[in-house]
Structures are given as structure tokens and as C-alpha cells.
Design an enzyme around this catalytic site. Structure first.
Site, mmCIF file in Angstrom:
data_model
loop_
_atom_site.group_PDB
_atom_site.id
_atom_site.type_symbol
_atom_site.label_atom_id
_atom_site.label_comp_id
_atom_site.label_asym_id
_atom_site.label_seq_id
_atom_site.Cartn_x
_atom_site.Cartn_y
_atom_site.Cartn_z
ATOM 1 N N GLY A 12 3.544 8.322 -9.394
ATOM 2 C CA GLY A 12 4.780 8.056 -8.671
ATOM 3 C C GLY A 12 5.296 6.650 -8.914
ATOM 4 N N PHE A 13 6.498 6.418 -8.495
ATOM 5 C CA PHE A 13 7.236 5.190 -8.767
ATOM 6 C C PHE A 13 6.485 3.933 -8.306
ATOM 7 C CE2 PHE A 13 11.131 2.635 -7.166
ATOM 8 C CZ PHE A 13 11.165 1.866 -8.312
ATOM 9 N N ILE A 14 6.149 3.859 -7.028
ATOM 10 C CA ILE A 14 5.537 2.653 -6.474
ATOM 11 C C ILE A 14 4.054 2.576 -6.814
ATOM 12 C CG2 ILE A 14 5.021 1.399 -4.350
ATOM 13 C CD1 ILE A 14 7.562 2.764 -3.151
ATOM 14 N N TYR A 153 10.547 13.833 7.458
ATOM 15 C CA TYR A 153 9.850 12.851 6.621
ATOM 16 C C TYR A 153 9.354 11.685 7.470
ATOM 17 C CZ TYR A 153 9.334 8.817 3.529
ATOM 18 O OH TYR A 153 8.866 7.693 2.903
ATOM 19 N N LYS A 157 5.394 10.494 8.582
ATOM 20 C CA LYS A 157 4.871 9.148 8.341
ATOM 21 C C LYS A 157 4.380 8.518 9.644
ATOM 22 C CE LYS A 157 4.938 8.216 3.966
ATOM 23 N NZ LYS A 157 3.651 7.893 3.294
#
Length: 325
Positions: A12-14, A153, A157
């Protein structure tokens, strides 16, 4: 001193950028990812292939929802810490498929906490989100009440954060939660405005914009986010929630579009749609705590960050053109 670190969601991106920085610092990194098709897998494979060039990196195609696979992984490796950066992301998609957000963001996180408990791993980092602050007074402080999430979402979290506190309290696991504020940068997700708008403007295609563009974000470059995440993993803090954001006045989406127009030399064609009620109108982080506890503050300005995005896009033009938005 070199340590073996588990990074989840590593394609993934991060997580990918975080893993690269850990490798650059000399650590051994074990990365896992289920390589799901939420967005174009070619982008995930591109990121992953860069990490595989380092001999201190090993990859396993594992889903954090699958406890049996995690049991085997933890039995075969002695991790110094776990960075859970895997998640089902995207506010709007969570409204369509809330079940998978619960199974990954809550159950998957719990599986990892149970592995830390079983294998006596005392440092755990969870990537969380500024989406929890919806409707609160800005700039957002970590002490604000976030018990009213406005999307599945954000709700998942919040659930993951709460479980981290329980495991810290019960089993003395050092849990640091980093709440990210609108991360952007090279190789970002194609469902995010930065990559979408850049490519749409360059291809002279219509931009789909929910709202009038005055909504604003505390954009934070992925390199700053990765650096802050690693700093959080290196501190013994007990239990802490820390904002990682730009920390300055939020940037309007219209301003970002204008910057892309200037750098690409093309005019945006904008189709404004109704603002989505699951979205936040503005985000803005108070980052005093990150500075105090981690010695962290962002180093990459929004102007420099956008320059980097456009340069990377131009240098890898053929690759980006093949990515589905």
C-alpha cells in the site's frame, strides 16, 4: 541497531514508503499484504518490486484477517515490533461494503494484537485517521471526543483504536496510534484526488468533484507520514494517540486543481456533484504533540510535494497511463 520489523499492508501507499525508510535505515523488514483489487493491483506490484530489490526485505502474501497464516508467520520470525498499516481505506466505499471494513480494520487488527500478546511483542503501531474528527473544532486535538464517526470507515478505525487501548491496559503492550491527515505523494492511491485530478487534467478528461471545491484538507506528504510513523515505533510511550498532519492552514481542493493546471499547462474540466454527507468539509491537525513526543514536524511543503508528484508522473508517464482510476 538493526531490528526485524513487521509491516502490514506493505504494498500500500503509506506502508510501502515506511518499509523503504526502515530498509534504508538498515532494518530487516518482513512485509505482508493480501494484494486485494480495491484499486489497480499494478500500482501495488510496482511499489512492491522496489522493496524486493533490497536483500533485507521479505514479502508474504498474507491477509491479516487469516489467523492461521499469522500464527505461522509469527512462529517463524522474532519481531521487535509490529506496524499495522494495513486497512480497508476509502470513506465512500465503506458505505457500500461495511462488512469488509469491520473484518479487516477491526478483526484483522485484533488478530495482530493477539499475536503480539502470544509472542511477547511489546511495541505496536496502528495507522488511524483524521476522519474521526468530523464536526469537531479545528485545529483537531487528540483529546477531542471522537465517539460520533460519520462513516463506517471511521467507525472501524475507532474500534481498532479502542482495542489497542484494551490490550495496552491488560497486557502492557506499548501501543502508539498515529492519525494520518490526507496523505498524498508519488505512487498514491488512484481513488485519491491527487492522482486522479493530475491524470484527468493531463488527459483533458472531466474531473468528478463532490462539492464546490472549497472543501479543504491538511495535506501531508507520504515521506513525512512515513518518517513520523517510524519515529512513533521507536518510542516507549505506553499508550498514545498522535496526529501526523500538515499543521498549517488547510489547502482547498480548488487550489490543488489550479496548481496542477499550472504545472501541466492544461485547463481542468470540472463536473461538480453534490457534496457527499460522509465526507468532511475541512481537516486541520494540531501537531504539537507529535513535535513534543517524537520531535516530528512536516518537512515537505505542499508546493514541493505537488512538484514531486508531477515530476514522478512525467518520468513514469507510460506506467501511470496504464493505471485504472
Amino acid at each position: 541497531m538493526s531490528k526485524k520489523v513487521l509491516v502490514t499492508g506493505v504494498a500500500g501507499f503509506i506502508a510501502n514508503r515506511t518499509a523503504q525508510m526502515l530498509l534504508d535505515a538498515g532494518h530487516e523488514v518482513i512485509g505482508i499484504d493480501n494484494m486485494n483489487s480495491y484499486y489497480d493491483v499494478k500500482l501495488k506490484e510496482f511499489r512492491l518490486n522496489e522493496l524486493k530489490k533490497n536483500e533485507n526485505f521479505r514479502f508474504y502474501n498474507i491477509d491479516i484477517e487469516h489467523i492461521v497464516d499469522l500464527e505461522k508467520l509469527f512462529a517463524e520470525n522474532e519481531f521487535s515490533k509490529v506496524l499495522n498499516l494495513a486497512a480497508r481505506a476509502g470513506v465512500r466505499y465503506s458505505m457500500e461494503n461495511p462488512d469488509i471494513y469491520v473484518s479487516t480494520n477491526i478483526q484483522g487488527n485484533l488478530n495482530l494484537l493477539n499475536m503480539c500478546k502470544k509472542h511477547n511483542i511489546k511495541k505496536f503501531v496502528l495507522a488511524s485517521t483524521s476522519s474521526l474528527y468530523a464536526g469537531k473544532e479545528m485545529p483537531f486535538l487528540e483529546t477531542l471526543d471522537v465517539s460520533e464517526p460519520i462513516s463506517p470507515y471511521a467507525a472501524t478505525k475507532k474500534g481498532a483504536e479502542a482495542m489497542c487501548y484494551s490490550y495496552h491496559h491488560l497486557y502492557d503492550i506499548d501501543c502508539t496510534i498515529v492519525r494520518y491527515f490526507t496523505v498524498y505523494g508519488e505512487l498514491s492511491r488512484p481513488d485519491m484526488a491527487q492522482l486522479r485530478f493530475m491524470k484527468w487534467i493531463d488527459n483533458e478528461q472531466e474531473i468528478t468533484l463532490y462539492g464546490d471545491g472549497t472543501q479543504a484538507r491538511d495535506f501531508t506528504h507520504v515521506d513525512d507520514i512515513a518518517r513520523g510513523t517510524i519515529l512513533a515505533s521507536e518510542k516507549d510511550l505506553g499508550f498514545e494517540i498522535i496526529n501526523l498532519g500538515g499543521g498549517e492552514n488547510p489547502i482547498e481542493i480548488n487550489q490543488m486543481i489550479k496548481m496542477f493546471e499550472e504545472k501541466l499547462g492544461k485547463k481542468a474540466i470540472v463536473n461538480n456533484l453534490e457534496f457527499n454527507k460522509s465526507d468532511m468539509h475541512k481537516t486541520w491537525a494540531n501537531i504539537d504533540k507529535a513535535n513534543k513526543l517524537l520531535g516530528w514536524k512536516p518537512e515537505i511543503s505542499f508546493t514541493e510535494g505537488i512538484d514531486r508528484c508531477v515530476s514522478h508522473y512525467k518520468d513514469n508517464y507510460t506506467f501511470y497511463q496504464g493505471i485504472e482510476l
